[in-house]
Design an enzyme around this catalytic site. Structure first.
Site, PDB file in Angstrom:
ATOM      1  N   GLU A 170       0.792  -1.352   0.101  1.00 22.99           N
ATOM      2  CA  GLU A 170      -0.048  -0.010   0.027  1.00 22.99           C
ATOM      3  C   GLU A 170       0.912   1.273   0.011  1.00 22.99           C
ATOM      4  OE1 GLU A 170      -2.995  -0.074  -0.685  1.00 22.99           O
ATOM      5  OE2 GLU A 170      -3.833  -1.818   0.096  1.00 22.99           O
ATOM      6  N   ARG A 198       0.982   3.712  -3.271  1.00 20.52           N
ATOM      7  CA  ARG A 198       0.615   5.224  -2.974  1.00 20.52           C
ATOM      8  C   ARG A 198       1.586   6.388  -2.834  1.00 20.52           C
ATOM      9  NH1 ARG A 198      -5.377   3.972   0.094  1.00 20.52           N
ATOM     10  NH2 ARG A 198      -5.397   1.767  -0.445  1.00 20.52           N
ATOM     11  N   ASP A 223      -5.580  -9.790  -7.956  1.00 16.00           N
ATOM     12  CA  ASP A 223      -5.920  -8.608  -9.109  1.00 16.00           C
ATOM     13  C   ASP A 223      -4.536  -8.046  -9.627  1.00 16.00           C
ATOM     14  OD1 ASP A 223      -5.556  -7.040  -6.828  1.00 16.00           O
ATOM     15  OD2 ASP A 223      -7.051  -6.020  -6.955  1.00 16.00           O
ATOM     16  N   GLU A 236     -11.789   1.381 -10.069  1.00 16.91           N
ATOM     17  CA  GLU A 236     -11.695   0.221 -11.268  1.00 16.91           C
ATOM     18  C   GLU A 236     -12.448   0.468 -12.496  1.00 16.91           C
ATOM     19  OE1 GLU A 236     -11.756  -0.628  -7.777  1.00 16.91           O
ATOM     20  OE2 GLU A 236      -9.657  -1.184  -7.830  1.00 16.91           O
ATOM     21  N   THR A 283      -0.685   0.771 -10.305  1.00 17.54           N
ATOM     22  CA  THR A 283      -2.174   0.341  -9.848  1.00 17.54           C
ATOM     23  C   THR A 283      -2.895   1.359  -8.881  1.00 17.54           C
ATOM     24  OG1 THR A 283      -3.066  -1.564  -9.066  1.00 17.54           O
ATOM     25  CG2 THR A 283      -1.178  -1.130  -7.681  1.00 17.54           C
TER      26      THR A 283
END
Ligand code: DMJ
Length: 625
Positions: free
Chosen positions: A256, A260, A389, A524, A613
């Site tokens: 994460e 980010r 994913d 998404e 992502t």
């Protein structure tokens, strides 16, 4: 009276010119003509024939090698996979393009970039353009004829000559402004009640702390730059310069914080050219390195950025697949920028090990991997949703980032798409929507996370970069399904998880279990709409996105500033706010809305950038690297 021989000649000539003769007559007349010639005339004709024959032979050798070369040249064309002796397919390097000028400056980028291209270090030719007319061979032997492929530029080319219709431009500008307005509203709440903290709690007008690193602010930096929100960007930069420190005794989640924070800082550095962001990225990236000190080289999930210690979650020594395989774009880029290979090496070691692992199912990976043994765990469960994913997303994107040379990544990606097609696709009832379900020990479940809606966009991106046209068809169908996950809900907002009905007598395609009715402002679907619109220019994708933005405004906007996730997308009278604005709403969702509504393909040109992502654009590497 003419002598008999001359009479014959004339009558034959007439007969021929009228087209009355058959083949036999023609042969006879030729013979007769030949016999009428004098010896000298016959010798001259024979001499000329001999000359022509010799000339023909003499020219032949000089023509034949040329043919050979032409065929060799054809084989050398980029984007044809060259199957070498060992049987390993090798994708030849794309053509290297001249270096583009860096274009940097203050925000309002979208106005000044018109027709000029974005800041970039490399100009790659469109893959589809380069491979036009050339077959692409999949790893599994299927030959994909180039003419089957969609030409992603076709509509864009049309668009380029389309006269600028003022009403279209007006609509575009009003939608872009609506996104800017939504951003300002979200930012207002963050600034007033959560400034410098991780996430806004817009209803209670407070904040939550996850890592204690100003997560929303960092995630939103490049969005502000792209939207041209200069004042907001400058204030945020000031905070980064003066307040942001990683000298903090906190545990951060490797994945994460990489996507980010590290991703956000690196992309902001690239868009702005401001060294402050690179310095911060270096500092942060180096503090994450202890996560890789494990017996298996598969990283732990958590790192203490002050102590330099790392550990798995308390209840297991497993890491999730998506987490360990979706940090590569960022670490690789950090190595490229710093010249220090250590960042790239640790993440590529993970990819190499995962590539070699047994236990995949037609290219699909389980959701967990053990940090001690380096083996998959919970084998038998396959999903494109949570925990797996972005493994698939990053296979393709690393291949693009590195200039399409790392064939093992492409091989794994193409095989995984084949695995999805073989194992996870089904149609719903009554509309016959194609959806991606899950496989659990051989049992198919019609469950699809909203997270899976990244897939249409990723498939379309692959096709743009030269992958099979059938991926585009799948992308279109899945895009429709993700759209239906919104429109079949009473609020027009998708649930976190949908279950698709497959029985013939079903009334509605999408069912939602009570525990899955929440919406976290996830990006998404909007992300995929952006890719689909960029590549097809089909305006229905913009319309679908516009409807989603209206629903967000209607059901998740908090008057005093900010947007909130909600508990129940099926109850428009009481959607029940959860009182949290996730950082990805500013980092991703609003950014993708903006890019979706813009007709300018040069705002983050997809031949020059690849999004991580978390929607942070990173450059596709120059071919000299
Ligand atoms: C984001 O952090 C990233 O997009 C990640 O890949 C998945 N989860 C959220 C958004 O839904």
């Amino acid at each position: 009276m003419l002598p008999p021989s001359r009479r014959d000649f004339v009558s034959l000539a007439l007969a021929e010119s009228r087209g009355y003769t058959n083949g036999k007559q023609r042969r006879q007349s030729c013979w007769r003509k030949w016999k009428q010639l004098s010896r000298l005339q016959r010798s001259i004709v024979l001499f000329l024939l001999a000359l022509m024959l010799i000339g023909g032979f003499a020219l032949y050798p000089s023509l034949s090698p040329q043919w050979g070369e032409e065929h060799k040249e054809e084989k050398k064309q980029p984007f044809i996979i060259d199957v070498k002796d060992q049987g390993r397919p090798v994708l030849p390097e794309p053509r290297s393009e001249r270096r583009g000028l860096r274009k940097r400056g203050p925000p309002a980028l979208q106005n000044r970039l018109q027709g000029r291209g974005n800041s970039s270090e490399v100009r790659l030719k469109n893959a589809q353009e380069e491979e036009e007319g050339k077959p692409l061979i999949s790893w599994h032997g299927a030959v994909i004829e180039a003419e089957q492929a969609t030409d992603p530029n076709a509509k864009e080319k049309e668009k380029a000559v389309e006269p600028e219709d003022p009403s279209v431009l007006q609509l575009e500008e009003s939608r872009l402004e609506a996104v800017r307005e939504a951003f300002r509203h979200a930012w207002k709440g963050y600034k007033e009640f959560a400034w410098g903290h991780d996430e806004l709690k817009p209803v209670s007008k407070s904040y939550t702390e996850w890592f204690g690193l100003g997560l929303t602010l960092i995630d939103a930096l490049d969005t502000m730059w792209i939207l041209g929100l200069k004042k907001e960007f400058e204030e945020a930069r000031e905070w980064v310069a003066k307040e942001l420190t990683f000298n903090k005794n906190v545990d951060v989640n490797l994945f994460e914080s990489t996507i980010r924070i590290l991703g956000g800082l690196l992309s902001t550095y690239h868009l702005t050219g401001d060294a402050l962001f690179l310095e911060k990225a270096k500092d942060f990236g180096s503090r994450l390195m202890p996560a890789f000190s494990t017996p298996s080289k598969i990283p732990y999930s958590d790192v203490n950025i002050d102590k330099g210690t790392a550990h798995p979650p308390r209840w297991t020594s497993d890491s999730t697949m998506a987490e360990v395989t979706s940090i590569q774009l960022e670490f690789r880029e950090l190595s490229r920028l710093t010249g220090d290979p250590k960042y790239r090496e640790v993440v590529m070691e993970v990819m190499r090990r995962v590539h070699r692992l047994e236990g995949k199912h037609d290219g699909l990976v389980p959701m967990f991997i053990n940090t001690n043994s380096g083996q998959f765990t919970h084998v038998g469960v396959y999903t494109l949703g949570a925990r797996a994913d972005s493994y698939y997303e990053y296979l393709l994107k690393q291949w693009i980032q590195g200039g399409k040379k790392e064939t093992e990544l492409l091989e794994d990606y193409v095989q995984a798409v084949e695995g999805i097609q073989k194992n996870l696709l089904k149609r719903s009832s009554p509309l016959g929507l194609m959806f991606v379900g899950e496989l659990s020990h051989g049992h198919f479940s019609p469950k699809m996370d909203h997270l899976v809606c990244f897939l249409p966009g990723t498939l379309a991106l692959g096709v743009h970069h030269g992958l099979p046209a059938e991926h585009m068809e799948l992308a279109r169908q899945l895009m429709e399904t993700c759209h239906q996950m919104y429109v079949q809900m009473e609020t027009g907002l998708s649930p976190e998880i949908a279950h698709f009905n497959t029985q013939a007598d079903s009334i509605q395609d999408v069912d939602v279990k009570p525990a899955d009715r929440h919406n976290l402002l996830r990006p998404e679907t909007v992300e995929s709409l952006f890719y689909l619109y960029r590549f097809t220019k089909d305006r229905k994708y913009q319309t679908w996105g516009w409807e989603i933005l209206q629903s967000f405004n209607k059901y998740t906007r908090v008057d005093t500033g900010g947007y909130t996730s909600i508990n129940n997308v099926r109850d428009p009278t009481s959607p029940s706010p959860r009182d949290k604005m996730e950082s990805f709403f500013l980092g991703e969702t609003l950014k993708y809305f903006y890019l979706l509504f813009s007709d300018d393909s040069n705002i983050i040109n997809l031949d020059k950038y690849v999004f991580n992502t978390e929607a942070h654009p990173l450059p596709i590497w120059p071919q000299t690297d």
